[in-house]
Design a protein around this motif. Structure first.
Motif, short mmCIF file in Angstrom:
data_model
loop_
_atom_site.label_atom_id
_atom_site.label_comp_id
_atom_site.label_asym_id
_atom_site.label_seq_id
_atom_site.Cartn_x
_atom_site.Cartn_y
_atom_site.Cartn_z
N ASP A 6 0.83 -1.20 0.00
CA ASP A 6 0.00 0.00 0.00
C ASP A 6 0.87 1.26 0.00
O ASP A 6 0.51 2.28 -0.62
N LEU A 7 2.01 1.20 0.68
CA LEU A 7 2.93 2.35 0.69
C LEU A 7 3.56 2.56 -0.69
O LEU A 7 3.81 3.68 -1.11
N GLN A 8 3.80 1.44 -1.40
CA GLN A 8 4.38 1.52 -2.75
C GLN A 8 3.37 2.05 -3.77
O GLN A 8 3.72 2.80 -4.67
N TYR A 9 2.12 1.58 -3.63
CA TYR A 9 1.09 1.92 -4.62
C TYR A 9 -0.18 2.41 -3.89
O TYR A 9 -1.20 1.72 -3.88
N PRO A 10 -0.12 3.60 -3.29
CA PRO A 10 -1.24 4.07 -2.44
C PRO A 10 -2.55 4.29 -3.20
O PRO A 10 -3.62 4.27 -2.60
#
Length: 202
Positions: free
Chosen positions: A154-158
């Motif tokens: 989720d941090l990579q692809y919010p």
């Protein structure tokens, strides 16, 4: 929850590994498997099919299982491999990797509705995560491990909201794919119909 284990203990098996996977039906991310060997005659209160438990309860039980287990192994297979070999074979591969990651060799395998490529004696149990404590423990470890990976993804692809839907095909997830297109974590083989729809929309 110990019926299958009890029968095996009576036959002289002491190191029984429960094996299960999480993320088979997701549109995104790895399929994750766990293999768990619990001590003989240990009864863990509350251990059940991970899908029946709240996230808080799974986290609590995960800590108990990791503390009490004789050995725990984790196996992961990524989206590109899933697309290449199909999800059934990928789930089996993740299970084999989890088995190979165990630092203690089991004498018998109890597996949730699957077969693992291994010479070790094994039994495939339908709905095993609701019938066997060993398989239920593996289902909890696999699910918690995968959910924690989802927070990293989720941090990579919010823009996809992965922390919320954990990669499952919710309406919000499908809509985010239509808006942004798939990311490198998406399983392209799972998106065929959705991407065809995207072609029509744009």
């Amino acid at each position: 929850m110990l019926r299958y284990e009890q029968e095996l203990w009576e036959q002289g098996y002491t190191r029984i590994a429960g094996i299960d996977e999480a993320g088979r039906g997701c549109l995104l991310g790895d399929v994750v498997a766990a293999a768990v060997i619990l001590p003989q005659h240990l009864e863990l209160q509350g251990v059940d099919d991970s899908k029946k438990l709240s996230a808080k309860k799974r986290d609590e039980l995960y800590d108990v299982i990791m503390e009490q287990a004789v050995a725990v192994g984790i196996g992961r297979v990524d989206a590109q491999t899933i697309d290449r070999i199909n999800i059934k074979q990928a789930a089996r591969l993740a299970m084999r990797k989890a088995l190979e990651a165990l630092l203690v060799e089991p004498e018998y395998l109890l597996i949730d509705a699957e077969k693992v490529d291994s010479p070790i004696r094994q039994l495939s149990v339908i709905h095993g995560d609701a019938l066997s404590q060993s398989i239920a423990a593996a289902s909890i470890v696999a699910k918690v491990t995968r959910d924690r990976l989802c927070l990293e993804w989720d941090l990579q692809y919010p823009e996809y909201g992965i922390a919320k839907h954990k990669g499952y095909a919710t309406k919000a997830h499908r809509e985010s794919i239509l808006i942004h297109g798939p990311c490198p974590l998406h399983r392209r083989s799972f998106l065929t119909n959705l991407l065809a729809q995207q072609q029509l929309l744009f």
